[in-house]
Motif scaffolding. Structure first.
Motif, PDB file in Angstrom:
ATOM      1  N   LYS A 194       6.809  -5.487  -7.263  1.00 25.64           N
ATOM      2  CA  LYS A 194       8.130  -6.091  -7.070  1.00 25.64           C
ATOM      3  C   LYS A 194       8.680  -5.703  -5.709  1.00 25.64           C
ATOM      4  O   LYS A 194       8.473  -4.592  -5.231  1.00 25.64           O
ATOM      5  CB  LYS A 194       9.080  -5.609  -8.171  1.00 25.64           C
ATOM      6  N   TRP A 195       9.375  -6.650  -5.098  1.00 23.57           N
ATOM      7  CA  TRP A 195      10.143  -6.347  -3.890  1.00 23.57           C
ATOM      8  C   TRP A 195      11.594  -6.236  -4.295  1.00 23.57           C
ATOM      9  O   TRP A 195      12.153  -7.132  -4.924  1.00 23.57           O
ATOM     10  CB  TRP A 195       9.968  -7.448  -2.846  1.00 23.57           C
ATOM     11  N   GLN A 196      12.220  -5.117  -3.930  1.00 21.75           N
ATOM     12  CA  GLN A 196      13.592  -4.857  -4.334  1.00 21.75           C
ATOM     13  C   GLN A 196      14.481  -4.687  -3.109  1.00 21.75           C
ATOM     14  O   GLN A 196      14.277  -3.797  -2.289  1.00 21.75           O
ATOM     15  CB  GLN A 196      13.663  -3.591  -5.190  1.00 21.75           C
ATOM     16  N   LEU A 222       9.197  -1.700  -1.851  1.00 21.03           N
ATOM     17  CA  LEU A 222       8.079  -2.441  -2.424  1.00 21.03           C
ATOM     18  C   LEU A 222       7.445  -1.574  -3.494  1.00 21.03           C
ATOM     19  O   LEU A 222       7.059  -0.438  -3.233  1.00 21.03           O
ATOM     20  CB  LEU A 222       7.061  -2.764  -1.330  1.00 21.03           C
ATOM     21  N   LEU A 223       7.367  -2.092  -4.722  1.00 18.26           N
ATOM     22  CA  LEU A 223       6.758  -1.361  -5.833  1.00 18.26           C
ATOM     23  C   LEU A 223       5.372  -1.923  -6.090  1.00 18.26           C
ATOM     24  O   LEU A 223       5.213  -3.135  -6.268  1.00 18.26           O
ATOM     25  CB  LEU A 223       7.606  -1.486  -7.102  1.00 18.26           C
ATOM     26  N   LEU A 224       4.376  -1.023  -6.118  1.00 20.22           N
ATOM     27  CA  LEU A 224       2.997  -1.443  -6.326  1.00 20.22           C
ATOM     28  C   LEU A 224       2.275  -0.472  -7.253  1.00 20.22           C
ATOM     29  O   LEU A 224       2.368   0.747  -7.065  1.00 20.22           O
ATOM     30  CB  LEU A 224       2.239  -1.482  -4.989  1.00 20.22           C
ATOM     31  N   PRO A 225       1.530  -0.974  -8.235  1.00 22.64           N
ATOM     32  CA  PRO A 225       0.669  -0.111  -9.045  1.00 22.64           C
ATOM     33  C   PRO A 225      -0.628   0.199  -8.292  1.00 22.64           C
ATOM     34  O   PRO A 225      -1.267  -0.715  -7.755  1.00 22.64           O
ATOM     35  CB  PRO A 225       0.386  -0.937 -10.306  1.00 22.64           C
ATOM     36  N   ALA A 226      -1.017   1.465  -8.271  1.00 20.24           N
ATOM     37  CA  ALA A 226      -2.287   1.863  -7.662  1.00 20.24           C
ATOM     38  C   ALA A 226      -3.427   1.793  -8.667  1.00 20.24           C
ATOM     39  O   ALA A 226      -4.600   1.788  -8.286  1.00 20.24           O
ATOM     40  CB  ALA A 226      -2.183   3.284  -7.099  1.00 20.24           C
ATOM     41  N   LEU A 227      -3.107   1.754  -9.963  1.00 21.35           N
ATOM     42  CA  LEU A 227      -4.094   1.679 -11.044  1.00 21.35           C
ATOM     43  C   LEU A 227      -3.567   0.739 -12.112  1.00 21.35           C
ATOM     44  O   LEU A 227      -2.363   0.508 -12.203  1.00 21.35           O
ATOM     45  CB  LEU A 227      -4.330   3.068 -11.646  1.00 21.35           C
ATOM     46  N   TYR A 228      -4.452   0.182 -12.931  1.00 23.68           N
ATOM     47  CA  TYR A 228      -3.992  -0.673 -14.015  1.00 23.68           C
ATOM     48  C   TYR A 228      -4.193   0.007 -15.359  1.00 23.68           C
ATOM     49  O   TYR A 228      -5.053   0.866 -15.522  1.00 23.68           O
ATOM     50  CB  TYR A 228      -4.642  -2.051 -13.984  1.00 23.68           C
ATOM     51  N   HIS A 229      -3.385  -0.381 -16.321  1.00 27.24           N
ATOM     52  CA  HIS A 229      -3.276   0.300 -17.608  1.00 27.24           C
ATOM     53  C   HIS A 229      -4.147  -0.369 -18.662  1.00 27.24           C
ATOM     54  O   HIS A 229      -4.189  -1.590 -18.782  1.00 27.24           O
ATOM     55  CB  HIS A 229      -1.808   0.270 -18.060  1.00 27.24           C
ATOM     56  N   LEU A 230      -4.831   0.452 -19.445  1.00 27.11           N
ATOM     57  CA  LEU A 230      -5.506   0.022 -20.664  1.00 27.11           C
ATOM     58  C   LEU A 230      -5.075   0.939 -21.793  1.00 27.11           C
ATOM     59  O   LEU A 230      -4.706   2.095 -21.561  1.00 27.11           O
ATOM     60  CB  LEU A 230      -7.027   0.086 -20.511  1.00 27.11           C
ATOM     61  N   GLY A 231      -5.136   0.448 -23.029  1.00 26.82           N
ATOM     62  CA  GLY A 231      -4.749   1.246 -24.173  1.00 26.82           C
ATOM     63  C   GLY A 231      -5.758   2.326 -24.513  1.00 26.82           C
ATOM     64  O   GLY A 231      -6.816   2.457 -23.860  1.00 26.82           O
ATOM     65  N   PRO A 232      -5.484   3.119 -25.540  1.00 25.29           N
ATOM     66  CA  PRO A 232      -6.343   4.267 -25.891  1.00 25.29           C
ATOM     67  C   PRO A 232      -7.778   3.889 -26.249  1.00 25.29           C
ATOM     68  O   PRO A 232      -8.678   4.721 -26.151  1.00 25.29           O
ATOM     69  CB  PRO A 232      -5.626   4.874 -27.099  1.00 25.29           C
TER      70      PRO A 232
END
Length: 473
Positions: free
Chosen positions: A158-160, A423-433
């Motif tokens: 996101k751009w804030q 600027l908000l950026l994820p460096a990794l993506y999420h997976l469940g357990p």
């Protein structure tokens, strides 16, 4: 994972950022040493610096930052970003009645730096033909940068850029003083999944509190526009309910109170206010069950929950209400999970190659050894998605309510741009357990129990009632 809110913590002096005159910035002159500092994390004090003009240099900084920091950057085709950015640029030209023959998308080859040079040259040539109007240039740059970020299709990218009103102090919020269901977060994440009616979930303060709005009040129109068109929540209506800084005109709401049948219209003027809501609120129900409402995974939220439960005395079970919880720190989620199980993987954070690192329960937290029911809804997002998926995967408790938001692409870091926006950026993506995808899907409850505006307006809570029945079995 952080909630998606305007970044109010930024300091130019504390960071190495692009500098130079406005003329240099418009020409996009960014040196190599400056580029190396383009992605400094925003870790400054609570009082932000004033915003400056967004320029082609700002857009280039964001473009470079994506390739420096975004988890998918190694396989990201720059043409996807630049075409989306130019489309937004062209649309904004048209919206302002300023389209010109030279505004033609250049040929792109897939070479990141060469494509940027071609894009930047056309952008500067076109803006050079326009009147020297600061507001017009800002609207074009903002639309272009927003289009660039939207092309990622990532709910945590996101751009804030928010203008802070005079007199702002850290800890204050700005707006009408309400939260709604569905919320702005669900609208941005999955508007087609939002179901009518739109109603007031909570009153935080400000104009809404002054004019006596209550939870459950149905919003039938905003400035004369209906919230849903063709069954889809209107982005324009949500933007009016959650106004950006600054805004001087009042927002007219047509309201209906299901509990009494009353209908009326009220004009709410966006103002600064200090939210009255608590992060943690707890009470002991008549049957000895500890009820805890957790509105966000803020710093120390887990300890606050555990202290609240302990302060209630001897409880025989816990109901944790995370409806409307917009997220926060995944570490706090892991710490709270540690009160219900030890030695468990709570999620995986992965890079573009599929290399993943596990996050785990905080096993320094003593186990409560109490049955758990978790109340969920479509506004349980980000770290709340993380928390509830782990509860379900490891049978830590029973989920009651509706599916969670599925707004959990990955934990985002904020980077300060040269116009003092973020600027908000994820460096990794999420997976469940279990390596399952939660993002854009959410976690379904064990017991599906929707809540209506009439339920909220009349003080009924069918979700809590079902949870208590489950715990009593």
């Amino acid at each position: 994972m952080p909630t998606i809110k305007p970044l109010l913590a930024a300091s130019v002096g504390a960071l190495l950022l692009i500098s130079g005159t406005a003329a240099q910035a418009e020409q996009g002159t960014v040196g190599q040493a400056e580029k190396a500092a383009a992605c400094a994390a925003a870790n400054g004090p609570a009082q932000p610096e004033p915003l400056k003009a967004t320029t082609i240099a700002t857009i280039e900084q964001a473009y470079d930052c994506i390739y420096d920091r975004y988890y998918d950057s190694k396989v990201l085709d720059d043409r996807k970003l630049l075409v989306a950015a130019f489309a937004a640029f062209a649309q904004e030209l048209h919206r302002n009645g300023r389209d010109v023959a030279e505004a033609v998308m250049p040929a792109l080859t897939g070479d990141r730096e060469g494509d940027w040079d071609a894009f930047s040259a056309v952008y500067q040539r076109v803006t050079g033909l326009l009147p020297n109007d600061a507001a017009l240039r800002q609207s074009l740059a903002a639309a272009t940068l927003s289009g660039l970020i939207r092309a990622l299709g990532d709910n945590h990218a996101k751009w804030q850029r928010a203008e802070l009103p005079p007199g702002y102090q850290p800890g204050q919020e700005y707006g009408l003083g309400i939260t709604t269901f569905p919320s702005s977060g669900l609208m941005t994440g999955a508007p087609q999944q939002a179901l009518p009616p739109l109603y007031v979930r909570g009153v935080l303060g400000g104009a809404a509190a002054k004019h006596g709005l209550r939870p459950g009040d149905v919003i039938e129109a905003v400035n004369g526009d209906t919230p849903f068109a063709g069954g889809v929540l209107s982005p324009g209506v949500v933007n009016m309910l959650y106004p950006q800084y600054p805004q001087t005109s009042a927002v007219r709401l047509k309201l209906r109170r299901p509990a009494t049948g009353r209908t009326w219209t009220v004009a709410l003027k966006p103002t600064l206010y200090k939210p009255a809501s608590k992060t943690v609120d707890a009470k002991l129900l008549d049957d000895g069950i500890a009820y805890v409402k957790l509105t966000g995974f803020a710093p120390k939220a887990a300890d606050a929950v555990l202290q609240a439960i302990a302060g209630l005395g001897k409880a025989k079970a816990v109901v944790l209400d995370v409806r409307g919880n917009r997220g926060g720190s995944p570490e706090e989620a892991n710490r709270l999970l540690g009160a219900f199980a030890h030695g468990k993987v709570t999620a995986y954070l992965c890079d573009a190659t599929g290399t993943c690192q596990a996050t785990r329960t905080d096993d320094t937290v003593p186990l409560l050894n109490l049955p758990l029911a978790v109340l969920t809804d479509r506004d349980c997002a980000s770290a709340c998605d993380h928390f509830t998926s782990a509860v379900k995967a490891h049978d830590m408790g029973t989920l009651v309510g509706t599916r969670t938001a599925g707004i959990v692409s990955g934990p985002a870091t904020a980077y300060l741009l040269d116009d003092n926006s973020a600027l908000l950026l994820p460096a990794l993506y999420h997976l469940g357990p279990n390596h399952e995808v939660i993002n854009r899907i959410g976690t379904p409850p064990h017991h599906y129990v929707p809540t209506t505006a009439k339920d909220v307006s009349t003080g009924r809570d069918p979700v809590l009632a079902r949870a208590l029945a489950v715990l009593a079995e």
